[in-house]
Design an enzyme around this catalytic site. Structure first.
Site, mmCIF file in Angstrom:
data_model
loop_
_atom_site.group_PDB
_atom_site.id
_atom_site.type_symbol
_atom_site.label_atom_id
_atom_site.label_comp_id
_atom_site.label_asym_id
_atom_site.label_seq_id
_atom_site.Cartn_x
_atom_site.Cartn_y
_atom_site.Cartn_z
ATOM 1 N N GLU A 113 0.898 -1.166 0.028
ATOM 2 C CA GLU A 113 0.107 -0.075 -0.100
ATOM 3 C C GLU A 113 0.830 1.246 0.082
ATOM 4 O O GLU A 113 1.717 1.346 1.166
ATOM 5 C CB GLU A 113 -0.934 -0.132 1.357
ATOM 6 C CG GLU A 113 -2.012 -1.148 1.323
ATOM 7 C CD GLU A 113 -2.217 -1.466 2.501
ATOM 8 O OE1 GLU A 113 -2.441 -0.826 3.677
ATOM 9 O OE2 GLU A 113 -3.288 -2.783 2.724
ATOM 10 N N GLU A 127 -4.585 -6.576 2.823
ATOM 11 C CA GLU A 127 -3.238 -7.133 3.001
ATOM 12 C C GLU A 127 -3.307 -8.829 2.726
ATOM 13 O O GLU A 127 -2.226 -9.441 2.641
ATOM 14 C CB GLU A 127 -3.398 -7.079 4.770
ATOM 15 C CG GLU A 127 -2.861 -5.852 5.326
ATOM 16 C CD GLU A 127 -4.014 -4.642 5.253
ATOM 17 O OE1 GLU A 127 -5.205 -4.873 5.044
ATOM 18 O OE2 GLU A 127 -3.837 -3.368 5.288
ATOM 19 N N GLN A 150 1.777 -1.850 5.910
ATOM 20 C CA GLN A 150 2.107 -0.576 5.951
ATOM 21 C C GLN A 150 2.385 -0.397 7.846
ATOM 22 O O GLN A 150 3.295 0.487 8.030
ATOM 23 C CB GLN A 150 0.725 0.188 5.880
ATOM 24 C CG GLN A 150 1.250 1.595 5.504
ATOM 25 C CD GLN A 150 0.156 2.333 4.940
ATOM 26 O OE1 GLN A 150 -1.135 3.154 5.428
ATOM 27 N NE2 GLN A 150 0.519 2.764 3.408
ATOM 28 N N ALA A 210 2.700 -3.184 11.233
ATOM 29 C CA ALA A 210 2.361 -4.465 11.879
ATOM 30 C C ALA A 210 0.949 -4.665 12.367
ATOM 31 O O ALA A 210 0.498 -6.000 12.300
ATOM 32 C CB ALA A 210 3.538 -4.760 12.903
ATOM 33 N N PRO A 213 -5.364 -9.283 9.010
ATOM 34 C CA PRO A 213 -6.146 -9.543 7.591
ATOM 35 C C PRO A 213 -5.232 -10.711 6.873
ATOM 36 O O PRO A 213 -5.941 -11.511 6.327
ATOM 37 C CB PRO A 213 -6.364 -8.296 6.912
ATOM 38 C CG PRO A 213 -6.380 -7.280 7.984
ATOM 39 C CD PRO A 213 -5.150 -7.602 8.779
ATOM 40 N N HIS A 235 -1.002 1.660 15.852
ATOM 41 C CA HIS A 235 0.321 2.074 14.974
ATOM 42 C C HIS A 235 1.548 1.472 15.978
ATOM 43 O O HIS A 235 2.447 2.195 15.943
ATOM 44 C CB HIS A 235 0.334 3.272 14.699
ATOM 45 C CG HIS A 235 -0.655 3.839 13.827
ATOM 46 N ND1 HIS A 235 -2.184 4.209 14.333
ATOM 47 C CD2 HIS A 235 -0.971 3.848 12.312
ATOM 48 C CE1 HIS A 235 -2.733 4.519 13.267
ATOM 49 N NE2 HIS A 235 -2.137 4.317 12.144
HETATM 50 C C1 LIG Z 1 -6.233 -2.660 7.904
HETATM 51 C C2 LIG Z 1 -5.468 -1.464 7.558
HETATM 52 N N1 LIG Z 1 -4.422 -1.423 6.456
HETATM 53 C C3 LIG Z 1 -3.976 0.061 6.153
HETATM 54 C C4 LIG Z 1 -4.233 1.021 6.979
HETATM 55 C C5 LIG Z 1 -3.394 2.205 6.809
HETATM 56 N N2 LIG Z 1 -4.403 3.166 6.104
HETATM 57 C C6 LIG Z 1 -5.057 4.047 6.971
HETATM 58 S S1 LIG Z 1 -5.705 4.930 6.141
HETATM 59 C C7 LIG Z 1 -5.599 4.495 4.507
HETATM 60 C C8 LIG Z 1 -6.138 4.910 3.401
HETATM 61 C C9 LIG Z 1 -7.686 4.736 3.493
HETATM 62 O O1 LIG Z 1 -8.261 5.272 2.190
HETATM 63 P P1 LIG Z 1 -9.717 5.386 2.084
HETATM 64 O O2 LIG Z 1 -10.558 3.902 2.200
HETATM 65 O O3 LIG Z 1 -10.011 5.662 0.511
HETATM 66 O O4 LIG Z 1 -10.256 6.303 2.994
HETATM 67 P P2 LIG Z 1 -9.982 8.074 2.907
HETATM 68 O O5 LIG Z 1 -8.846 7.874 3.946
HETATM 69 O O6 LIG Z 1 -9.898 8.303 1.785
HETATM 70 O O7 LIG Z 1 -11.167 8.522 3.821
HETATM 71 C C10 LIG Z 1 -4.563 3.200 4.910
HETATM 72 C C11 LIG Z 1 -3.976 2.355 3.921
HETATM 73 C C12 LIG Z 1 -5.384 0.724 8.010
HETATM 74 N N3 LIG Z 1 -5.509 1.783 9.107
HETATM 75 N N4 LIG Z 1 -5.565 -0.199 8.416
#
Ligand SMILES: Cc1ncc(C[n+]2csc(CCOP(=O)(O)OP(=O)(O)O)c2C)c(N)n1
Ligand SMILES: Cc1ncc(C[n+]2csc(CCOP(=O)(O)OP(=O)(O)O)c2C)c(N)n1
Ligand SMILES: [Mg+2]
Ligand SMILES: [Mg+2]
Lengths: 337, 410, 337, 410
Positions: free
Chosen positions: C29, C60, C82, C84, C89, C129
């Protein structure tokens, strides 16, 4: 008081709980109409209707995720994962969500949910029908983990788990479903109906979570075991003639440390047994605790007898399984140490 | 055996990157009022087109037009404007508070205010949202006190979550706002479970799940659709497509699919796409979906087409992955300005009143902030106790945790 | 030889590996165009093209599942989760698939895959985190688990992990990305560029998996640590003035037991430290091994200093983190025992 | 706030249960030859109808008709019949071997033989299947030795997997058959990854993923569709809808969706439904999908409509959850009989030759079985060593495993 198999005792616990509390719901793969591949939920749909006991799609994360939502609503879901080996797709929902929801919402939302699953080997199930993943749950704050070793406990602990206000992982040693198993596959299986330990009271009773039981008193060495291995440990004591005290932990978390401590301080020796792989298994925690809390009483290192650090093999099942002979050798080793 | 040409690997790319000229020519924007409004009982198969269009109410002249218009009174619209303006002011202050070191983290809603503010007003009391971190508008529109939000953000002594949660991960059962998880998508299936529970109990409450465009790729999105479809759960499943998932454009999650809404078709779930920057359209579609749920007609999937104007969070700088002025080119405009102009067009609002309202709201937010700060900020003033850290892991503290708390000296 | 931050060292390892072997691919990601939220993959897509380094959907399980298929094909995917905290998942794909594919196919299909992920707290990341899930991997046969504590090791161990023919879990202590951290958040951060331990050779080199390093020689007590806690342990030794021998495990599995044994047999005392929660943490395994293998040399129980058995809290981060003071108290306790 | 009626909970139920009269009136079976055959380049949006129909070639008169007919020579058809008959004989013998205690477990294919046997013949050498446990036809049709299959089932000394795997969890890289996992659906996304790797390497190989109707509910199904759609992976994604998932009818996984194939539409993936009991139809559709993958046109989703005639496995007894004679009522018939009749209709086969072939095949299977049994069965004769149990966990055995092996005495 009737004798019941562990399957019947579990079914009874579900029945009693559903009868007493309309918020108890039961679901999972093949759990509804058919009553589960091990038949633990047989008859419940008929008795309580499809709203209380139903089949689900094959999606462990969906089953647990939905159960969390239901529990947050106010229900008490008691769900089945068909084999403990298949819990991993739901692992995120269990550790990231169920285990932490009370904490992160400061008690606004809670997860009174029980996740039942058959665990352990001894049925030639190969690497995907034999696993014992308890240590993957005991490491997660917010979960409780229970492993019964007989029908009486299975019923009383399951009712306690359903009535508990936090998520409980309830591991059912499938090799014990129909009768006790002392680790000797070559001997005929005695059903619980032929064993006095198969006595299960009718109606509601509770075995509190967090209390261990001493299955065999002894002075020479303490054996810490749970599930199937309780019976194997008893056999090993009998076969070696070593005066072992066999403790059935019943609940791994919360753990009954006082009972363990008292026993090891008495015997001065300790062997820990489980079927799961050795490294980072729950036995590591037990050994670490025992040496910390009983250091000055120990006459020998705490030994662990466990499954090997390999996937659970099919053909070599009995080479893998930590049977009475291996446990016996460890008993001898700590006695000679 | 046939001769085969070598394969090649395809990775979707956004139309432009930093340095390029923003280009939204691939976003087809239908005329406001042009998309039909089916009955809520409509057969999902008969309304597939709604997943490939965009339902819009406010036209370029700021009029409310078409079959989805006409649901809200002037008062309600003014309240909606107030909600959105409050969220925007709240964002501005909290973003600044983070920059000032008063907390560790913040996430803004800029450009997406209409989605959560308008949706909340379509729910009944007792209904439950399962939000992500970008729907604070649900709380604001439901009257949750800003001071409480700020105390959570500051992790101070009055933080309702005792300092345990990352800033903005609010929770309010009372206000129909489920505890936010930092883990994406997990709550989508939980919303379905909550809705199933309501149906099992023969209650009347419904649930609303929330997810971002990027997060639809997560597995729990699938679980939610499967369970919602099978059990006809009374749930509205909301996808907020703000075009970006941190640095990743929505094409990576969407792949070859026409739209995110279309994902519902494989489940027989009615799926609608709506202009997420149009307060009236969001509200009308939300009402439609909420009505379906309450009437026992089952789940609805809604995709809100919007744009994340700000950075992903205070830890992010979007200039590294998209043109700086991309948001100006966004064809659906700004939700606050569009609703303001509509109210002006209706003759019930003016630039002057708007400016005055803006000032009033900012004063309210600042007052709330001052009040919150009397209870401390992350690194100064009163804070939750370390003792709180050990509480609430279980209903009753087990012996090993008691031991640890003692060891820690509390 | 230049000084590099741990981020730069990791990027360098990826660059070197991609340059040498066209089968190395990198994805996750935000990993492609942007170069990762911690910037560990910055510049790689530009240099090697979108076929070698690319962004993925937020899934994931998809990332790991696809990587397993690629690895079975013959590639060497080095993927990023991104945080741990978001690996769960993918846990099923890792434990049920990656870890067992070689075994169950008798070597027909293998998974030379590295799963990189930032781990640990100390950045006010809250419960999602900050986690340290290493024990959830060390319990799984078929996986290797690595945790570097400095840029030199990060590069050498990551190259070794990529060249390894089995799946490797590579945990990067995010609190160390930019500089060493001794557990004192109130002190200014020294970047690796100002620290001699930031020296990282150019080009290809390998630090073999399974070898521990003694970071500080000492005679009084052995401290077993890894990742961030290595620096905290060193600080605790300095601050208490106790002549501790600090061992940086570097690889948790396979574990360098001989080095541990030799040290504990010399010192007669042992403290195990990690940031993860206590119960069933990797420290349990270490304590269990030490008491088993060094029983007759131990003068005091093996103590564990770890994160508490709660989710990682936000505001109370420094109450949760096992800092130098807590480690120091344990050192004193074993010395007085 | 409106007055709301109480909600109610919906759980799908099959048309009949044990005791009832089998009823497949909800399965609409289109006329053979009636479904169009688009070009492989066809825009997915233009062929959505193919996910809601059933492509069929063999009609009631056993003729091959329509646009999907005409791909196979008489020789190839006879070979196909032989493959299916072999699988059926193999099943019969191994089922019996399990009953005799020669192994712990077995799973039959009865009624589903056409799916895997015909599919395999559409692949190029080097292509890779990611099968579930009910596609042994892939191995048989690719010429994998039956003796090796049996040695795996017996976990004997010649078991290619050294006794480590549950019976029937075969693996043969050489024969394009990925190691079977006991965990459902995990391999679906792995197939996509394998296909991505081939594209990354600019090779020509493609992958085929396999999944059951019930298992489409698993999360990895979603991951596979997302990744296949985004990266246009050269993969054929096969859903074998045999109506049952152990005791659970397909409606629980399918929910409100029209068909399983329709799940592909939300991803822009061409999705076809085919008569899984029609060897010619399966083969023609497989060829079409395989061609798309090889030509770099991306993934295809195929749903095979078939029926699981036998029990789920040797651990299952279906009389507990469905009418005993349900399989007789299945409207798509028996794949072996249908192909036999077609060959007879073409004048290249006869009942007598069929009976003779049946006997020949049974003799072959029995001969293979005898040979396999000289190497042992699960509980008697030579077996893999306990030493093998410790090998192959890693490429090089780490010290802790060496220690454990020693401790175990090997
Ligand atoms: C399971 C998981 N994987 C990765 C992340 C890290 N992460 C936090 S926000 C994000 C992007 C999410 O994008 P979107 O679903 O489009 O929502 P937006 O932030 O645009 O509102 C990521 C990859 C996380 N919080 N949880
Ligand atoms: C992850 C996982 N969950 C549950 C199971 C138990 N299980 C084995 S087969 C099966 C039913 C599968 O049904 P379907 O996908 O329709 O395939 P079929 O058996 O009909 O070919 C179940 C639930 C499993 N093997 N793996
Ligand atoms: Mg987004
Ligand atoms: Mg099926």
């Amino acid at each position: 008081m009737a004798r019941k198999s562990m399957v019947e005792a579990i079914r009874d616990a579900l029945d009693v709980s559903m009868g007493r509390d309309p918020n108890v719901v039961v679901f999972g793969e093949d759990v509804g109409y058919f009553g589960g591949v091990f038949r633990c939920t047989q008859g419940l749909q008929q008795k309580y209707g499809t709203s209380r006991c139903f089949d689900t799609p094959i999606s462990e994360s969906g089953i647990v995720g939905a159960a969390i939502g239901m529990a947050a609503y106010g229900l008490r879901p008691c769900i089945e994962i068909q084999f403990a080996d298949y819990v991993y797709p739901a692992y995120d929902q269990i550790v990231s969500e169920a285990a932490r929801l009370r904490y992160r919402s400061n008690g606004q939302f809670t997860v009174p949910m029980v996740v039942r699953m058959p665990t352990g080997g001894g049925i030639f199930g190969g690497q995907t029908h034999s696993q014992s993943p308890e240590a993957l749950f005991t490491h997660v704050s917010g979960l409780k983990t229970v492993v019964p070793s007989n029908p009486y406990d299975a019923k009383g602990l399951l009712i306690a788990a359903i009535e508990d206000d936090d998520p409980v992982i309830f591991l059912e040693p499938k090799r014990l479903y129909n009768g006790p198993f002392d680790g000797h596959p070559e001997r005929p299986v005695t059903p619980w109906s032929k064993d006095p330990r198969g006595e299960v009271p009718d109606g509601h009773y509770v075995e509190p979570l967090g209390k261990a039981a001493i299955r065999r008193e002894g002075k020479a060495v303490t054996v810490l075991a749970y599930g199937t291995m309780v019976h194997v440990a008893e056999a090993a004591a009998a076969e070696t003639g070593i005066d072992a005290e066999v403790i059935d932990l019943r609940t791994l978390l919360p753990l009954d440390l006082p009972v363990i401590e008292a026993s090891v301080k008495k015997t001065g020796r300790c062997v820990v047994v489980h079927e799961a792989t050795l490294t980072s298994g729950y036995g590591a925690e037990l050994a670490a605790l025992v040496q910390e809390h009983c250091f000055y009483h120990l006459e020998a290192p705490v030994l662990r007898v466990t499954g090997w650090d390999t996937p659970y093999p099919h053909a070599q099942e009995w080479d893998y399984f930590p049977g009475a002979a291996r446990v016996g050798r460890a008993l001898q080793a700590v006695m000679e140490a | 055996m046939p001769e085969r040409k070598p394969l090649s690997f395809h990775v979707p790319e956004p139309a432009v990157r930093p340095g390029g000229t923003p280009d939204f020519s691939d976003v087809t924007v239908p005329r406001a009022g042009s998309v039909r409004r089916p009955e809520v009982e409509a057969d999902p198969e008969s309304i597939r087109d709604l997943a490939y269009s965009i339902i819009r109410v406010l036209n370029r002249e700021s009029e409310a037009v078409g079959p989805w218009a006409g649901l809200l009174t002037d008062d309600e619209l003014q309240q909606g404007l107030r909600d959105m303006m409050t969220l925007r002011a709240f964002d501005a202050r909290m973003q600044m508070a983070q920059r000032q070191g008063k907390t560790s983290f913040y996430m803004q809603h800029t450009g997406e205010e209409a989605v959560s503010c308008a949706f909340q007003r379509a729910l009944d009391p007792g209904d439950m949202n399962f939000p992500t971190y970008r729907q604070a508008g649900l709380l604001i529109a439901s009257g949750y006190p800003m001071v409480d939000m700020m105390c959570q953000i500051y992790s101070n002594e009055r933080d309702p979550l005792k300092g345990r949660q990352l800033p903005i991960m609010y929770s309010s059962r009372e206000h129909g706002f489920f505890s936010i998880s930092g883990n994406l998508a997990t709550q989508f299936i939980q919303a379905v479970g909550w809705a199933m529970a309501s149906a099992i109990k023969r209650d009347t409450r419904i649930a609303a799940g929330w997810i971002g465009d990027g997060s639809t790729a997560e597995s729990d999105f699938h679980a939610a659709l499967v369970f919602a479809s099978t059990y006809k759960a009374p749930v509205v499943l909301n996808i907020v497509n703000n075009q970006w998932a941190i640095s990743t454009f929505q094409g990576i999650a969407r792949g070859g699919s026409g739209t995110f809404a279309a994902r519902g078709h494989g489940f027989g779930i009615p799926s609608l796409r709506v202009d997420g920057n149009d307060y009236l359209a969001v509200h009308a579609v939300a009402k439609w979906a909420v009505e379906r749920a309450h009437r026992g007609l089952g789940p609805t999937l809604v995709e809100y087409v919007t744009y994340r104007v700000g950075a992903h969070s205070t830890s992010d700088d979007p200039s590294g992955y998209r043109p700086k002025d991309e948001s100006d080119a966004w064809p659906l405009g700004d939700p606050v300005i569009r609703l303001k102009n509509h109210l002006i067009q209706r003759g019930v609002w003016s630039e002057a009143r708007h400016a005055q309202r803006e000032a009033e709201i900012m004063a309210e937010v600042i007052a709330a902030q001052k009040q919150a700060e009397t209870h401390g900020t992350l690194h100064s003033g009163p804070k939750p106790s370390a003792r709180d850290m050990f509480e609430g892991v279980y209903a009753v503290m087990p012996p090993h945790l008691r031991r640890q708390r003692q060891q820690a000296g509390y």
